[in-house]
Motif scaffolding. Sequence first.
Motif, PDB file in Angstrom:
ATOM      1  N   VAL A 272       0.860  -1.188   0.000  1.00 54.92           N
ATOM      2  CA  VAL A 272       0.000   0.000   0.000  1.00 54.92           C
ATOM      3  C   VAL A 272       0.887   1.225   0.000  1.00 54.92           C
ATOM      4  O   VAL A 272       1.697   1.420   0.911  1.00 54.92           O
ATOM      5  CB  VAL A 272      -0.938   0.023   1.225  1.00 54.92           C
ATOM      6  N   ARG A 273       0.764   2.036  -1.018  1.00 59.95           N
ATOM      7  CA  ARG A 273       1.529   3.270  -1.118  1.00 59.95           C
ATOM      8  C   ARG A 273       0.588   4.450  -0.897  1.00 59.95           C
ATOM      9  O   ARG A 273      -0.266   4.744  -1.735  1.00 59.95           O
ATOM     10  CB  ARG A 273       2.197   3.378  -2.492  1.00 59.95           C
ATOM     11  N   ARG A 274       0.757   5.096   0.256  1.00 59.59           N
ATOM     12  CA  ARG A 274      -0.121   6.211   0.586  1.00 59.59           C
ATOM     13  C   ARG A 274       0.409   7.504  -0.028  1.00 59.59           C
ATOM     14  O   ARG A 274       1.583   7.602  -0.375  1.00 59.59           O
ATOM     15  CB  ARG A 274      -0.254   6.348   2.103  1.00 59.59           C
ATOM     16  N   PRO A 275      -0.459   8.530  -0.158  1.00 55.26           N
ATOM     17  CA  PRO A 275      -0.033   9.794  -0.754  1.00 55.26           C
ATOM     18  C   PRO A 275       1.146  10.391   0.001  1.00 55.26           C
ATOM     19  O   PRO A 275       1.192  10.374   1.230  1.00 55.26           O
ATOM     20  CB  PRO A 275      -1.278  10.683  -0.625  1.00 55.26           C
ATOM     21  N   THR A 276       2.108  10.903  -0.746  1.00 55.32           N
ATOM     22  CA  THR A 276       3.278  11.538  -0.151  1.00 55.32           C
ATOM     23  C   THR A 276       3.107  13.051  -0.182  1.00 55.32           C
ATOM     24  O   THR A 276       2.175  13.587  -0.795  1.00 55.32           O
ATOM     25  CB  THR A 276       4.538  11.171  -0.936  1.00 55.32           C
TER      26      THR A 276
END
Length: 311
Positions: A272-276
């Motif tokens: 899971v790549r969350r907003p940076t």
Amino acid sequence: MTTEHTPAEPVVYARDVSMSYGDIDVLRGVDLEINRGEVFALLGPNGAGKTTTVEILEGFRRRSAGEVSILGTDPERGDDAWRGRIGLVLQSWRDHRRWRVAELLKHFATYYPDARDPAGLLDLVGLTDQADRQVERLSGGQRRRLDVALGIVGRPELLFLDEPTTGFDPEARHEFHLLVERLAREEGVTVLLTTHDLVEAERLADRIAMLVGGRIRAQGTPAELARRAAAQAEVRWTAADGTPRRERTQDPSRLVWELHRETDGPIAGLEVRRPTLEDTYLHMVHRDGDGTHGNEDGAGNVDTNEEAKVA
């Protein structure tokens, strides 16, 4: 007439600050509050007004309108004692090249009533081994650490850092970050940081403000800004047939829960790549255009008459 603020008030207070040069509006009602001991990052594209904003806060440029209080004083009326409570680390400074490091630091220390011990300060910034070296013979990272030492020799309550790690290698950048964190966490120094390095801002800053088109478009912690930008998280996994899959979603937890129900077990290759902060920044800049105005140059400066500056 502006209102003075007590020390209990924010260290940096700006309300509805505007700046115009003729028909060019550079700042359009900037609001900022920075608390004691906080690391605060001011981000924005070139030409957004960052340099103008910081120069107003430092007392180097007169604003057209609005209220500003820095350490309880309007910077346009700040005296020498007030300036002694502020440290500046500019983006580029190449003076005093022939001075030796320790001699230069000792010389600067004479201007302050309660200066730090120069030897201890050299140790703090990691320049003890370079004490007898001429400034012009320092590496880029060493010179930047010296800039910081000169900026904090007078024990400032507020430290302005303008693009502090430009040109640093990863090790020098890491060491510099540790120094900034120590100043803020252990010594209570308030830090206002301007940078184009979003990873740096996300690591160091307690809160971040995004200046676009002369206005603060968003302000908060990195996590808060990501939520406000409505940037979607990306979920990656491997399907049962071995095919890599990815999907963008506002609710990654729900998607993962649904995938778990489908597979009735572990989800292969789940990520899971969350907003940076970069996602947030690009969202703000693209939403409002490139943020440039009139004749501002790439550093956010405007060619103006000298009477616009504080004497």
